[in-house]
Motif scaffolding. Structure first.
Motif, PDB file in Angstrom:
ATOM      1  N   PRO A 271      -4.977  -9.931   5.526  1.00  0.00           N
ATOM      2  CA  PRO A 271      -5.353  -8.840   6.421  1.00  0.00           C
ATOM      3  C   PRO A 271      -4.509  -7.595   6.182  1.00  0.00           C
ATOM      4  O   PRO A 271      -3.301  -7.683   5.918  1.00  0.00           O
ATOM      5  CB  PRO A 271      -5.105  -9.426   7.821  1.00  0.00           C
ATOM      6  CG  PRO A 271      -5.211 -10.900   7.639  1.00  0.00           C
ATOM      7  CD  PRO A 271      -4.680 -11.176   6.265  1.00  0.00           C
ATOM      8  N   SER A 272      -5.129  -6.430   6.285  1.00  0.00           N
ATOM      9  CA  SER A 272      -4.445  -5.185   5.970  1.00  0.00           C
ATOM     10  C   SER A 272      -3.252  -4.933   6.878  1.00  0.00           C
ATOM     11  O   SER A 272      -2.222  -4.413   6.434  1.00  0.00           O
ATOM     12  CB  SER A 272      -5.434  -4.015   6.069  1.00  0.00           C
ATOM     13  OG  SER A 272      -5.956  -3.901   7.390  1.00  0.00           O
ATOM     14  N   LEU A 273      -3.354  -5.286   8.156  1.00  0.00           N
ATOM     15  CA  LEU A 273      -2.234  -5.047   9.064  1.00  0.00           C
ATOM     16  C   LEU A 273      -1.036  -5.940   8.741  1.00  0.00           C
ATOM     17  O   LEU A 273       0.114  -5.544   8.935  1.00  0.00           O
ATOM     18  CB  LEU A 273      -2.666  -5.262  10.513  1.00  0.00           C
ATOM     19  CG  LEU A 273      -3.570  -4.180  11.108  1.00  0.00           C
ATOM     20  CD1 LEU A 273      -3.951  -4.516  12.535  1.00  0.00           C
ATOM     21  CD2 LEU A 273      -2.887  -2.826  11.052  1.00  0.00           C
ATOM     22  N   THR A 307       2.130  -1.723  -2.213  1.00  0.00           N
ATOM     23  CA  THR A 307       1.587  -0.384  -1.960  1.00  0.00           C
ATOM     24  C   THR A 307       0.083  -0.334  -2.206  1.00  0.00           C
ATOM     25  O   THR A 307      -0.701   0.001  -1.313  1.00  0.00           O
ATOM     26  CB  THR A 307       2.314   0.646  -2.836  1.00  0.00           C
ATOM     27  OG1 THR A 307       3.692   0.676  -2.475  1.00  0.00           O
ATOM     28  CG2 THR A 307       1.723   2.025  -2.639  1.00  0.00           C
ATOM     29  N   ALA A 308      -0.347  -0.629  -3.415  1.00  0.00           N
ATOM     30  CA  ALA A 308      -1.779  -0.600  -3.724  1.00  0.00           C
ATOM     31  C   ALA A 308      -2.573  -1.627  -2.910  1.00  0.00           C
ATOM     32  O   ALA A 308      -3.654  -1.311  -2.400  1.00  0.00           O
ATOM     33  CB  ALA A 308      -2.002  -0.817  -5.223  1.00  0.00           C
ATOM     34  N   PRO A 309      -2.094  -2.865  -2.742  1.00  0.00           N
ATOM     35  CA  PRO A 309      -2.843  -3.811  -1.907  1.00  0.00           C
ATOM     36  C   PRO A 309      -3.036  -3.344  -0.467  1.00  0.00           C
ATOM     37  O   PRO A 309      -4.091  -3.581   0.130  1.00  0.00           O
ATOM     38  CB  PRO A 309      -1.977  -5.077  -1.962  1.00  0.00           C
ATOM     39  CG  PRO A 309      -1.251  -4.990  -3.243  1.00  0.00           C
ATOM     40  CD  PRO A 309      -0.973  -3.533  -3.429  1.00  0.00           C
ATOM     41  N   THR A 310      -2.041  -2.686   0.112  1.00  0.00           N
ATOM     42  CA  THR A 310      -2.170  -2.227   1.493  1.00  0.00           C
ATOM     43  C   THR A 310      -3.291  -1.214   1.632  1.00  0.00           C
ATOM     44  O   THR A 310      -4.129  -1.290   2.546  1.00  0.00           O
ATOM     45  CB  THR A 310      -0.842  -1.612   1.975  1.00  0.00           C
ATOM     46  OG1 THR A 310       0.183  -2.606   1.900  1.00  0.00           O
ATOM     47  CG2 THR A 310      -0.952  -1.126   3.406  1.00  0.00           C
ATOM     48  N   VAL A 311      -3.338  -0.237   0.720  1.00  0.00           N
ATOM     49  CA  VAL A 311      -4.391   0.782   0.761  1.00  0.00           C
ATOM     50  C   VAL A 311      -5.756   0.155   0.489  1.00  0.00           C
ATOM     51  O   VAL A 311      -6.747   0.451   1.163  1.00  0.00           O
ATOM     52  CB  VAL A 311      -4.091   1.896  -0.257  1.00  0.00           C
ATOM     53  CG1 VAL A 311      -5.225   2.911  -0.307  1.00  0.00           C
ATOM     54  CG2 VAL A 311      -2.780   2.594   0.094  1.00  0.00           C
ATOM     55  N   SER A 411      -0.146   7.957  -1.777  1.00  0.00           N
ATOM     56  CA  SER A 411       0.195   9.322  -1.268  1.00  0.00           C
ATOM     57  C   SER A 411       0.135  10.304  -2.620  1.00  0.00           C
ATOM     58  O   SER A 411       0.146   8.823  -2.155  1.00  0.00           O
ATOM     59  CB  SER A 411       0.707   9.253  -0.644  1.00  0.00           C
ATOM     60  OG  SER A 411       1.463  10.948  -0.759  1.00  0.00           O
ATOM     61  N   ARG A 412       1.238   6.815  -2.445  1.00  0.00           N
ATOM     62  CA  ARG A 412       0.593   7.679  -3.174  1.00  0.00           C
ATOM     63  C   ARG A 412      -0.713   7.299  -3.528  1.00  0.00           C
ATOM     64  O   ARG A 412      -1.254   7.724  -4.339  1.00  0.00           O
ATOM     65  CB  ARG A 412       1.122   7.901  -4.422  1.00  0.00           C
ATOM     66  CG  ARG A 412       1.750   8.955  -4.280  1.00  0.00           C
ATOM     67  CD  ARG A 412       2.647   8.607  -4.716  1.00  0.00           C
ATOM     68  NE  ARG A 412       3.638   9.028  -5.071  1.00  0.00           N
ATOM     69  CZ  ARG A 412       4.750   9.009  -4.972  1.00  0.00           C
ATOM     70  NH1 ARG A 412       5.060   8.603  -4.612  1.00  0.00           N
ATOM     71  NH2 ARG A 412       5.630   9.421  -5.301  1.00  0.00           N
ATOM     72  N   ARG A 413      -1.086   7.062  -2.879  1.00  0.00           N
ATOM     73  CA  ARG A 413      -1.937   6.054  -3.198  1.00  0.00           C
ATOM     74  C   ARG A 413      -2.911   5.829  -2.113  1.00  0.00           C
ATOM     75  O   ARG A 413      -3.776   5.049  -2.326  1.00  0.00           O
ATOM     76  CB  ARG A 413      -1.162   4.885  -3.491  1.00  0.00           C
ATOM     77  CG  ARG A 413       0.269   5.326  -3.877  1.00  0.00           C
ATOM     78  CD  ARG A 413       0.411   5.462  -5.142  1.00  0.00           C
ATOM     79  NE  ARG A 413       1.460   4.903  -5.769  1.00  0.00           N
ATOM     80  CZ  ARG A 413       2.672   4.787  -5.481  1.00  0.00           C
ATOM     81  NH1 ARG A 413       3.132   5.181  -4.441  1.00  0.00           N
ATOM     82  NH2 ARG A 413       3.493   4.228  -6.253  1.00  0.00           N
ATOM     83  N   ALA A 414      -2.635   6.651  -1.146  1.00  0.00           N
ATOM     84  CA  ALA A 414      -3.588   6.784  -0.119  1.00  0.00           C
ATOM     85  C   ALA A 414      -4.636   7.699  -0.452  1.00  0.00           C
ATOM     86  O   ALA A 414      -5.485   8.032   0.265  1.00  0.00           O
ATOM     87  CB  ALA A 414      -2.996   7.140   1.078  1.00  0.00           C
TER      88      ALA A 414
END
Length: 435
Positions: A271-273, A307-311, A411-414
């Motif tokens: 889950p993202s959270l 980072t990338a998995p969260t986005v 952002s970076r990656r958002a």
């Protein structure tokens, strides 16, 4: 590699991702090139930061409105509008006096080309639910590549030519991206998701606490990412090792690429959270490695891997939770959440660093991001159990999609660039990234 090969074999996905990488490179460079231009005009960093903030606020307000336009009128009218405005803004920005540039930056941000939202909305239309996690992982990795190339290329061009010519080049790249998307015209709904007149849902039916929780968690994730960006620069500058900034950030980005790749092939999604919560927690102690650049780089590797998995997980969850008839607006809200997280994380880290010390920037943004994720986590479990947070149910449209069974398991990656008053993640010294 099989899950990725199967996803890339889907009609339309491969060209969409290729165009996405090329289109995001100039977008990723906008923050650094605008900073260099304002400084070249003889103004200070504060003035450059105001221009960046105007663009950031404009894009955060404009993304849902442009998404709603896509839902109502289709993709091409929105692309025509934003491409024309981008051509006007970037064609005149180099010759505008500063006060006029400041106002134009807000309008340009309000009607900027929403590359990130368009690509993520099209992925939801092209890819079945069972393969969407891999597709969004690929998208997140492509964002990482764009932010590795865009700011660095802008700095190299500005130093070899001039900031003004670089401004024209970046603007031309954005206009070319809009024209390319116009020609490609990727779908925003699957063929069995075409809306009907009776399908105009009021926001209260789809903008649920669960969706708001996901968007808030996404903002918390980019808040942490932006804080890491600023804190890395501050820590290395304080240690007299600023020359190693590019190396540290490049290693962090490479670890993010690896993490995104691994996330796409996991047997079960996370889950993202939960990803945001863990990202915040493992960022808190990173400042302990502030003595040497190589130790800081090692401490950053776990956060880079998330980072990338969260986005990717956040975009995937939002795409599954909303009906196709409002997906454009929902993805616009997702983009706004990412921008708002970046806009809050960078100055927060800066304020904490100024008041205490460089290492505390990691602790402050990591702790706040983790607390936000923990606070909104009940919005997911209150609807269903934890699996529902990873696999949200699609609200049926007029013609329900035939949904294949999910894999046994996404952002970076958002996707968003940082406001220009914060250090960019170029090898010589944003974030969206991000955004």
């Amino acid at each position: 590699m099989k899950p990725y090969r199967d996803a890339l074999a889907l009609p339309g996905l491969r060209p969409l991702l290729l165009v996405a990488i090329l289109a995001r490179v100039p977008v990723a460079a906008t923050a650094v090139v605008m900073t260099l231009h304002v400084l070249d005009l003889g103004h200070r960093y504060f003035a450059a930061g105001l221009v960046g903030s105007a663009m950031t606020v404009g894009s955060a307000l404009g993304a849902p409105l442009l998404g709603r336009l896509v839902d109502r009128r289709g993709l091409r009218p929105m692309l025509l509008l934003t491409t024309a405005v981008s051509a006007l803004f970037w064609g005149t920005a180099p010759v505008l006096p500063y006060p006029v540039l400041l106002g134009a930056a807000f309008v340009g941000g309000l009607l900027t080309l929403p590359v990130f939202s368009v690509v993520r909305q099209s992925i939801a239309a092209l890819v079945p639910l069972a393969q969407r996690r891999q597709a969004y992982a690929l998208d997140s990795m492509s964002v990482e590549l764009s932010f590795m190339v865009g700011p660095a290329g802008a700095v190299a061009l500005a130093t070899s030519l001039s900031p003004t010519l670089t401004l024209y080049a970046v603007g031309g790249g954005i206009v070319l991206a809009g024209l390319t998307l116009l020609v490609l015209n990727p779908p925003t709904r699957a063929s069995d998701e075409e809306p009907t007149q009776a399908e105009k849902l009021p926001r209260r039916q789809w903008l649920t606490p669960r969706l708001i929780g996901l968007l808030t968690g996404g903002a918390a994730g980019t808040l942490v990412i932006a804080g890491i960006d600023v804190s890395v620069v501050a820590v290395l500058r304080d240690a007299g090792q600023v020359d190693w900034t590019g190396v540290v950030l490049a290693l962090w980005a490479a670890c993010s690429l690896i993490g995104g790749f691994i996330y796409g092939v996991l047997s079960r999604p996370v889950p993202s959270l939960i990803l945001t919560l863990v990202l915040g927690l493992i960022t808190i102690p990173v400042g302990l490695g502030s003595g040497q650049w190589w130790l800081l780089a090692l401490m950053l590797l776990p956060s880079g891997a998330l980072t990338a998995p969260t986005v990717a997980a956040t975009a995937d969850a939002v795409s599954r939770l909303v009906p196709a008839s409002v997906r454009g607006e929902a993805m616009g809200l997702h983009g706004s959440a990412m921008v708002m997280g970046v806009a809050a994380g960078a100055p927060l880290a800066g304020a904490v660093i100024d008041a205490t010390g460089p290492a505390w920037g990691f602790a402050a943004t990591g702790l706040l991001g983790a607390l936000i994720a923990l606070a909104v986590l009940p919005t997911q479990s209150s609807h269903r159990h934890s699996r529902a947070a990873a696999e949200p149910t699609v609200i049926p449209t007029a013609a329900p999609r035939s949904i294949p069974p999910p894999l046994d398991h996404r952002s970076r990656r958002a996707g968003v660039p940082l406001p220009t008053n914060t250090p960019e993640r170029a090898p010589d010294q944003p974030s969206n990234h991000t955004l």
